[in-house]
Every structure is written in structure tokens, then in C-alpha cells.
Design an enzyme around this catalytic site. Structure first.
Site, PDB file in Angstrom:
ATOM      1  N   CYS A 174       0.838  -1.209   0.000  1.00  0.00           N
ATOM      2  CA  CYS A 174       0.000   0.000   0.000  1.00  0.00           C
ATOM      3  C   CYS A 174       0.869   1.254   0.000  1.00  0.00           C
ATOM      4  CB  CYS A 174      -0.959   0.005   1.184  1.00  0.00           C
ATOM      5  SG  CYS A 174      -0.154  -0.080   2.800  1.00  0.00           S
TER       6      CYS A 174
ATOM      7  N   HIS B 256      -1.392   1.322   7.496  1.00  0.00           N
ATOM      8  CA  HIS B 256      -1.920   1.297   6.123  1.00  0.00           C
ATOM      9  C   HIS B 256      -1.815   2.678   5.488  1.00  0.00           C
ATOM     10  CE1 HIS B 256      -4.174  -0.172   2.752  1.00  0.00           C
ATOM     11  NE2 HIS B 256      -5.197   0.626   2.971  1.00  0.00           N
TER      12      HIS B 256
END
Length: 482
Positions: free
Chosen positions: A113, A430
Site C-alpha cells: 500500500c 496502512h
């Protein structure tokens, strides 16, 4: 129920029943079915004036066989479409991208990510895509090694795939070339690829592209990446103890927003980031001494990258810890206060013209003053700018149609991308990209899932908890034709 006739234009409708147990609005709906005149446009004459939607029938004295007059225009009859409907899924993928208003997402290939969010932010820069399309040049620079060349080609092809697809793209080739060039992104832990720092990925990719896209004859054309992202700094380095002073210049690709207890807004963090302390040898003292470095911006890019310095190395836990403090940032950023005196002078006329143009759009009178300049100087400079543009300043051509060399920076920037981090450590959590599209809409690119967002939600990514918080902001320069 009494029965009446209704006269409308040249038509007479007989035997229209009135259900007096219902409101007059229901009667108007009956007439709509007969005439096509919407209830809100109907003017029906009854005893005492016009028939109101909530009137009491018993007080109106409507009699059996009474003739009522109605005025009002009917809705236009909707024509059948000349072509049948075309469903989005039946369009070619490139047309679907235009219809959707955003490009594709990127599959997460295992803790990637950090890479996906970086790619999505940089992919939003049209000028970078244009520079990549022209790569490789007919004569490739000997300074570009093979791994840099292959990573640049992979970037070009990935950007192209994102523009042509609606369905998520798997960036396998790009990831492979990134790990070949920078092996730290291939670190394993228990046989699994580790999460990495998005800022490191951003910095390394920008550096690689700056080498690959450098013009072989830099005297003829400026480097693409330098023009798009490069920031020139001029610094005063002063030693309080010895009184020594010197000037330094350097080029960087981002500004740092330092975060402390005193910093609540981006402006304050940038101010801290442009000041630093360093220890080095003092010729006059014959030993190491503390020097203070005060930097100012001396040249600006088309796209201004700002990193929020949220991570620091924590010895106790032997990892990067995160500063969660809330730091607000604006949709419109003015960096005039951080510029050198030389750059401020260069910005005066463009800023004056920009203010006047925006004032005209709002119907305001143009101002006669400009920050840091005298009236006479501005009038003279503006007259020169006017003659250079060979035309009336009120008839400025669209900025997009003006050649790059004729566009002037103003020191004012608009937010176009935010890379956020959610979690407590740079090497975990994230990363997500929030990108403004060409149509003005914001899209949250959460790996392979693009989600539309409101502009109001973008400035709420300022931190203060465990939610997504801004780690990198990218601003686009507001320019004017000169």
C-alpha cells in the site's frame, strides 16, 4: 361528489368529478393527468379568488355542473431518444475511465500500500505523464544505469495501464523493478514482504525519475523533474559564538513540516522546517561549534511536495514511532512568506495580476497595492507585463493553452493529493492516496478500491487520533499567462 367542467385554453373538459373528502391538491393532480399542467403551475378561479392546495371545499360553494377556468402551461412532451441507451459496462475501457471520472485502483501485492499510494499521487500529475511518454529519448544519457532505466519504463507503462483501465491493475512489473533498484523494499520478515515507508518510496522514485528524465542537453531545456518538483533554497548559516556567517544554496524535492508542541498548522511547521541547527568545524575557533541555518525558498516548482515529519526513531522499542498530533493544512497554500527577497520581487507582478483577475470574476475593483512593493513600481512592471502579453489584460487566454515558458508562478498553490497513514508505526499500518481528479472530484484510492470523497473530508485528515492522517501533501501551483 359534484361534477364540474373545466375550461383550459381552447379545450373544455366535461364531467370532472371532485372528491370533496380530499384536498384540492388531489383535484389538481386529476387535471394534470388531463392537461399535462403540473399542479404548481395551475391557477383555477373559484369563489373568492384562486384555488389553494389546502382550501376547504365546503367553504368554496362549488355547485354541480359549475364551469371552472384554469390557466397554466403544460410540460413539454419528452421526445424518444434518437439512440438507445448505452450502458457504461458496454463502453470501451478507455471511455469507461472518462465516464467514471477517475482511473483504476492498484492491487495490493502483499504490504504494498506504501507503493500504491505513492504511484496514485504521482500519477495525478499530467506533466509527469507527458514526460514519461517521451521516454526514452533518442539519445539516452550514459549517467542512467540499467536499473533506473527499467524502473522509469515500468513507471511509464504503469501510468498508461491506469489511464486505460477501470478494473484494478496489478503493478507486478513496477514492483519488481522497484525492488531491483532499491533492495530495501524487498525486505522479508518470517518469509513475508515487510511494510515500508511511503515517504522513502516517494523520495527514491522521484530521485530515479529526476536522473532518467534529465535532458541530455540541459542547456537547451530544463530538467523535467526539476521544473515540476524541484525547490531551490538559499540559506544563511551563522555561528553565534564566532560570528562567522556564510551563504549556501541547495535543491530539494520536498519541504518538511516539523511537528512539535507549538505546531498546530502547516505554516508553523514549515517555518520550523526551514530553520535548523548543525555542528561543524569552525575555522576561527579551531574546533567544532554550533551553527544556525535559516533557509528561504529561492525558486518554486509546479508541484510543491510537503512531508509531515511524523516519524522518529524510538530507541526503547527500536522502531519508528509516530507523532499523532493534529496539524491542520489548507486547500489553498500561499508560500510568499517563506520566499527569499529576490523571489518575492519576481512574484509581485504575477500575484498582482492574479488578484486583479480573480477580483474581476467576483465583480470587485482591482487593487492599487501589492505586498512589499510601491505603487509606481507595480504600475511600471504591470505595464511591461501587459505589453509582453500583447493584448488587454482583461482578455487573458486560458492558462492551459499558454506555452510553459509563458506561465508565471504566483506563490499560491492548490491541494491536489494527500498521502495518509493509519497506524502507529511507519513500517506497519496502512497507506492510502486521496487524489483530486481533473473534474474537480476527490477520489480515495485504497489500493484496488477507488472511493469518491467530499472536499470537506480531505482537510479532516489532519491527525489527532488513529484515523488516516496526512503524511505527504502535494500542491499544484496557480499560474497566470504572461
Amino acid at each position: 361528489m359534484p361534477t364540474v367542467s373545466v375550461k383550459w385554453q381552447k379545450e373544455l373538459f366535461s364531467n370532472v368529478e371532485i372528491d370533496t373528502s380530499q384536498s384540492p391538491y388531489v383535484f389538481k393532480c386529476q387535471l394534470y393527468d388531463l392537461t399535462g399542467v403540473p399542479p404548481e403551475r395551475q391557477k383555477i378561479m373559484v369563489k373568492g379568488g384562486l384555488l389553494k392546495d389546502d382550501a376547504d371545499w365546503s367553504k368554496l360553494g362549488v355547485k354541480e355542473g359549475q364551469k371552472l377556468m384554469m390557466m397554466g402551461t403544460a410540460d413539454e412532451i419528452v421526445k424518444a431518444p434518437e439512440k438507445g441507451p448505452v450502458f457504461a459496462e458496454d463502453m470501451p475501457e478507455e471511455e469507461q475511465v472518462i465516464h467514471m471520472g477517475h482511473s483504476a485502483g492498484l492491487f495490493n501485492l502483499g504490504n504494498t500500500c506504501y507503493m500504491n499510494s505513492t504511484v496514485q499521487c504521482l500519477h495525478s500529475v499530467p506533466e509527469l505523464k507527458s514526460a514519461l511518454i517521451k521516454y526514452p529519448p533518442p539519445v539516452r544519457s550514459n549517467e542512467v544505469d540499467q536499473t533506473s532505466h527499467l524502473l522509469t519504463v515500468a513507471t511509464r507503462d504503469l501510468f498508461n495501464d491506469l489511464d486505460k483501465n477501470v478494473k484494478p491493475v496489478a503493478p507486478m512489473r513496477f514492483l519488481t523493478e522497484l525492488r531491483k533498484k532499491y533492495p530495501q523494499f524487498a525486505q522479508l520478515q518470517n518469509g513475508v514482504y515487510m511494510q515500508q515507508d511511503a515517504e522513502e518510496c516517494w523520495t527514491q522514485l522521484i530521485y530515479t525519475l529526476s536522473q532518467s528524465l534529465k535532458s541530455p542537453s540541459s542547456s537547451e531545456a530544463p530538467d523535467a523533474m526539476k521544473r515540476l518538483f524541484g525547490i531551490d533554497l538559499v540559506s544563511r548559516v551563522h555561528c553565534p559564538e564566532s560570528g562567522e556567517e556564510s551563504a549556501e544554496t541547495e535543491s530539494v524535492y520536498s519541504l518538511k513540516c516539523h511537528i512539535s508542541q507549538e505546531v498546530n498548522h502547516l505554516h508553523e511547521g514549515l517555518k520550523h522546517g526551514l530553520k535548523s541547527e548543525l555542528e561543524k568545524a569552525s575555522p576561527s575557533l579551531g574546533r567544532s561549534a554550533l551553527y544556525l541555518k535559516d533557509s528561504r525558498i529561492n525558486d518554486l516548482p509546479r508541484y510543491l511536495t510537503i512531508q509531515f515529519v511524523r516519524f522518529f526513531w524510538k530507541r526503547e522499542s527500536n522502531q519508528k514511532a509516530k507523532i499523532l498530533r493534529k496539524v491542520d493544512y489548507p486547500l489553498e497554500l500561499d508560500v510568499y512568506d517563506f520566499c527569499s527577497e529576490d523571489l518575492r520581487k519576481r512574484l509581485e507582478v504575477p500575484r498582482r495580476i492574479l488578484r486583479d483577475e480573480e477580483g474581476k470574476k467576483l465583480g470587485l475593483k482591482t487593487s492599487d497595492k501589492n505586498s512589499g512593493s510601491t505603487d509606481d513600481d507595480v504600475k511600471m512592471a504591470e505595464a511591461e507585463a501587459s505589453s509582453n502579453r500583447s493584448g488587454d489584460s482583461s482578455k487573458c487566454e486560458p492558462v492551459e493553452d499558454v506555452p510553459e515558458k509563458e506561465k508565471a508562478l504566483t506563490g499560491i498553490y492548490d491541494l491536489v493529493a494527500v498521502l495518509t497513514h493509519k497506524g502507529r508505526s511507519a513500517d506497519s499500518g496502512h497507506y492510502v492516496a486521496w487524489v483530486k481528479q481533473e473534474n474537480g472530484k476527490w477520489i480515495q484510492f485504497d489500493d484496488d478500491n477507488p472511493i469518491p470523497q467530499r472536499e470537506d473530508d480531505i482537510t479532516r485528515l489532519s491527525g489527532g487520533g488513529d484515523w488516516h492522517m496526512a503524511y505527504i501533501c502535494m500542491y499544484k501551483a496557480r499560474v497566470i499567462p504572461m
